[in-house]
Design a protein around this motif. Structure first.
Motif, PDB file in Angstrom:
ATOM      1  N   ALA A   1       0.883  -1.585  -0.087  1.00  0.00           N
ATOM      2  CA  ALA A   1      -0.295   0.108   0.110  1.00  0.00           C
ATOM      3  C   ALA A   1       0.847   1.073  -0.132  1.00  0.00           C
ATOM      4  N   PRO A   2       0.768   2.064  -1.202  1.00  0.00           N
ATOM      5  CA  PRO A   2       1.744   3.303  -1.203  1.00  0.00           C
ATOM      6  C   PRO A   2       1.532   4.374   0.138  1.00  0.00           C
ATOM      7  N   GLN A   3       0.304   4.298   0.530  1.00  0.00           N
ATOM      8  CA  GLN A   3      -0.222   5.363   1.684  1.00  0.00           C
ATOM      9  C   GLN A   3       0.688   4.783   2.966  1.00  0.00           C
ATOM     10  N   ALA A   4       0.810   3.595   3.107  1.00  0.00           N
ATOM     11  CA  ALA A   4       1.540   3.144   4.294  1.00  0.00           C
ATOM     12  C   ALA A   4       2.955   3.281   4.336  1.00  0.00           C
ATOM     13  N   VAL A   5       3.569   3.317   3.001  1.00  0.00           N
ATOM     14  CA  VAL A   5       5.085   3.439   3.007  1.00  0.00           C
ATOM     15  C   VAL A   5       5.371   5.018   2.976  1.00  0.00           C
ATOM     16  N   GLU A   6       4.452   5.947   2.309  1.00  0.00           N
ATOM     17  CA  GLU A   6       4.488   7.157   2.655  1.00  0.00           C
ATOM     18  C   GLU A   6       4.590   7.569   3.893  1.00  0.00           C
ATOM     19  N   GLY A   7       3.726   6.940   4.826  1.00  0.00           N
ATOM     20  CA  GLY A   7       3.516   7.410   6.253  1.00  0.00           C
ATOM     21  C   GLY A   7       4.852   6.967   6.977  1.00  0.00           C
ATOM     22  N   ALA A   8       5.410   5.801   6.578  1.00  0.00           N
ATOM     23  CA  ALA A   8       6.738   5.354   7.250  1.00  0.00           C
ATOM     24  C   ALA A   8       7.888   6.330   6.904  1.00  0.00           C
ATOM     25  N   LEU A   9       7.948   6.676   5.617  1.00  0.00           N
ATOM     26  CA  LEU A   9       8.863   7.635   5.018  1.00  0.00           C
ATOM     27  C   LEU A   9       8.741   9.013   5.697  1.00  0.00           C
ATOM     28  N   ARG A  10       7.605   9.593   5.946  1.00  0.00           N
ATOM     29  CA  ARG A  10       7.345  11.130   6.816  1.00  0.00           C
ATOM     30  C   ARG A  10       7.939  10.813   8.004  1.00  0.00           C
ATOM     31  N   GLU A  11       8.026   9.682   8.833  1.00  0.00           N
ATOM     32  CA  GLU A  11       8.497   9.638  10.030  1.00  0.00           C
ATOM     33  C   GLU A  11      10.089   9.869   9.905  1.00  0.00           C
ATOM     34  N   HIS A  12      10.850   9.603   9.085  1.00  0.00           N
ATOM     35  CA  HIS A  12      12.225   9.689   8.997  1.00  0.00           C
ATOM     36  C   HIS A  12      12.527  11.227   9.129  1.00  0.00           C
ATOM     37  N   PRO A  13      13.354  11.485   9.945  1.00  0.00           N
ATOM     38  CA  PRO A  13      13.704  12.898  10.158  1.00  0.00           C
ATOM     39  C   PRO A  13      14.220  13.717   9.012  1.00  0.00           C
ATOM     40  N   ALA A  14      14.832  12.907   7.742  1.00  0.00           N
ATOM     41  CA  ALA A  14      15.371  13.919   6.780  1.00  0.00           C
ATOM     42  C   ALA A  14      14.017  14.034   5.604  1.00  0.00           C
ATOM     43  N   VAL A  15      12.946  13.430   5.945  1.00  0.00           N
ATOM     44  CA  VAL A  15      11.862  13.428   4.924  1.00  0.00           C
ATOM     45  C   VAL A  15      10.808  14.525   5.356  1.00  0.00           C
ATOM     46  N   ALA A  16      10.357  15.375   4.568  1.00  0.00           N
ATOM     47  CA  ALA A  16       9.441  16.381   4.970  1.00  0.00           C
ATOM     48  C   ALA A  16       8.147  15.893   4.506  1.00  0.00           C
ATOM     49  N   ASP A  17       8.198  15.282   3.172  1.00  0.00           N
ATOM     50  CA  ASP A  17       6.845  14.566   2.659  1.00  0.00           C
ATOM     51  C   ASP A  17       7.285  13.759   1.434  1.00  0.00           C
ATOM     52  N   ALA A  18       6.356  12.751   0.933  1.00  0.00           N
ATOM     53  CA  ALA A  18       6.593  11.803   0.231  1.00  0.00           C
ATOM     54  C   ALA A  18       5.546  11.285  -0.478  1.00  0.00           C
ATOM     55  N   VAL A  19       5.850  10.728  -1.770  1.00  0.00           N
ATOM     56  CA  VAL A  19       4.802  10.195  -2.717  1.00  0.00           C
ATOM     57  C   VAL A  19       5.416   8.913  -3.199  1.00  0.00           C
ATOM     58  N   VAL A  20       4.506   7.752  -3.184  1.00  0.00           N
ATOM     59  CA  VAL A  20       4.975   6.310  -3.389  1.00  0.00           C
ATOM     60  C   VAL A  20       4.168   5.912  -4.490  1.00  0.00           C
ATOM     61  N   PHE A  21       4.827   5.045  -5.462  1.00  0.00           N
ATOM     62  CA  PHE A  21       3.942   4.496  -6.588  1.00  0.00           C
ATOM     63  C   PHE A  21       4.787   3.472  -7.363  1.00  0.00           C
ATOM     64  N   GLY A  22       4.132   2.625  -8.114  1.00  0.00           N
ATOM     65  CA  GLY A  22       4.983   1.597  -8.574  1.00  0.00           C
ATOM     66  C   GLY A  22       5.265   1.792 -10.152  1.00  0.00           C
ATOM     67  N   ARG A  23       6.335   0.988 -10.373  1.00  0.00           N
ATOM     68  CA  ARG A  23       6.900   1.279 -11.740  1.00  0.00           C
ATOM     69  C   ARG A  23       7.317  -0.503 -12.232  1.00  0.00           C
ATOM     70  N   PRO A  24       7.132  -0.616 -13.612  1.00  0.00           N
ATOM     71  CA  PRO A  24       7.299  -2.037 -14.048  1.00  0.00           C
ATOM     72  C   PRO A  24       8.604  -2.266 -13.797  1.00  0.00           C
ATOM     73  N   ASP A  25       8.973  -3.575 -13.511  1.00  0.00           N
ATOM     74  CA  ASP A  25      10.243  -4.069 -13.077  1.00  0.00           C
ATOM     75  C   ASP A  25      10.516  -5.530 -13.450  1.00  0.00           C
TER      76      ASP A  25
END
Length: 398
Positions: free
Chosen positions: A286-310
């Protein structure tokens, strides 16, 4: 004889909102003049094309709201005065009675229009936050025994940073329009802010579930195909699109594209958009959950997460982050940070650093726009970082 739509372009000044849009909303609620308010600037042309104002209006419609198109091309949602009144009346009852509302959202979106609708139903004059005006200054202009406002999560975050005392002046701060990080909500409540999470869509006349509990008259259920909503707040359907209307509003309920679950106590938990889920190595992220975890990092003010083909994983998790200041965060640091909180499949494998998260005219993050900007058919853009193929096990990224 078809009724003629009143079509307005969202103004940029409080005087224009109060002098033009508010009277039009009042007439819309009376059922005497159907209304559409289009976003200003570049989105207006696309919204006008969807609206097709010269075409006859569908029977029973009193308000047409063109959605932002966060999951594709926008649609014109047909709402009735009865649905707007049902939503507004139930909201005021849930919050504890009429009050004075501060409008801090665009009036081209349902959340902003509902602030005006609730003000009309409450018999109070709204206050409109002016361009560049501080929240504290707007609060000083907002009278009455009870004060309410509605914000998107980005606004809540900014005001908590800059003006927490102004937020505490409201008897309720409705937060919706996008997933809200639990950490942000916890911080707001620790600051004494009366924050209320809302869930709903334009098709449900805005927020219809408050802190997980449906408003009076609203019924929700959830299954593998998403959350379904029923009740008096539902729209008639979509402008000039009977096929989409029949598909989305079958059986007297609206089928959202949101994943969720309903607990034994009837409380709804929203897990995110079904369309946004990233399937990486057979694991749903779930991108929203990853965004929430990233925003908890002191070096991150905001984040957007998505998927790309791999080629290796089917899709890889990609993060675009706004630095909190100083040096940009590094992928090698953020991957274990996210893995420790959500598991290794959720750890981003590609990182982009951006100056700010762009938003749609509704205030929602423009996830598709960020993903498109990061796409480069010849490889990752300059300045991005990507984890090399690891040869990990089949069950998911390591």
């Amino acid at each position: 004889m078809p009724r003629q739509l009143t079509v307005l372009t969202a103004p940029d000044s409080p005087d224009a909102v109060l002098g033009t849009v508010l009277p039009a909303v009042r007439a819309c609620l009376d059922g005497t003049a159907p209304l559409a308010v289009l976003p200003a600037g570049p989105p207006e042309a696309a919204a006008r094309e969807v609206l097709a104002p010269a075409e006859p209006l569908e029977d029973g419609a009193d308000l047409v709201v063109v959605t932002s198109g966060s999951t594709g091309r926008g649609r014109g949602v047909l709402l009735t005065a009865a649905a707007l009144r049902a939503s507004g009346t139930a909201t005021l009852a849930r919050l504890g009675g009429p009050g004075t509302w501060l409008l801090a959202l665009p009036v081209s979106a349902i959340a902003g229009l509902q602030v005006l609708c609730r003000s009309v139903l409450a018999g109070t004059g709204p206050t409109v936050l002016g361009p560049g005006e501080s929240l504290a200054a707007a609060v000083r202009r907002t009278g009455g025994d009870r004060r309410y406002t509605a914000l998107v999560p980005t606004q809540l975050h900014r005001y908590l940073e800059r003006e927490p005392a102004a937020l505490r002046a409201f008897d309720a701060v409705l937060v919706g329009g996008a997933a809200t990080d639990p950490g942000l909500l916890a911080r707001a409540r620790e600051e004494g802010v009366a924050v209320v999470t809302t869930y709903g869509t334009t098709e449900t006349a805005g927020g219809c579930v408050y802190d997980g509990v449906p408003l009076d008259g609203v019924r929700v259920r959830a299954d593998d195909e998403g959350i379904a909503v029923a009740g008096p707040v539902l729209a008639l359907g979509y402008r000039r699109d009977p096929a989409a209307t029949a598909a989305a509003f079958a059986g007297g309920e609206f089928r959202t594209r949101d994943a969720g679950s309903v607990g034994p106590d009837g409380r709804l938990t929203v897990h995110g958009r079904l369309d946004d889920v990233v399937v990486t190595g057979g694991v749903n992220v779930a991108p929203q959950a990853v965004e929430g975890a990233l925003r908890e990092h002191p070096a991150v003010a905001d984040a957007v997460v998505f998927g790309r083909p791999d080629e290796e994983w089917g899709q890889r998790v990609v993060a675009a982050v706004v630095p909190a200041g100083g040096e940009a965060p590094d992928l090698a640091v953020l991957r274990p940070w996210v893995a420790a909180r959500l598991g290794s499949p959720s750890a981003p494998r590609e990182l982009h650093v951006i100056a700010a998260v762009p938003t749609l005219h509704t205030g929602k993050p423009d996830r598709r726009g960020v993903a498109a900007a990061a796409t480069d058919r010849h490889g990752p853009p300059a300045g991005s970082r990507r984890e090399p193929a690891s040869g990990g096990q089949q069950g998911g990224p390591s």
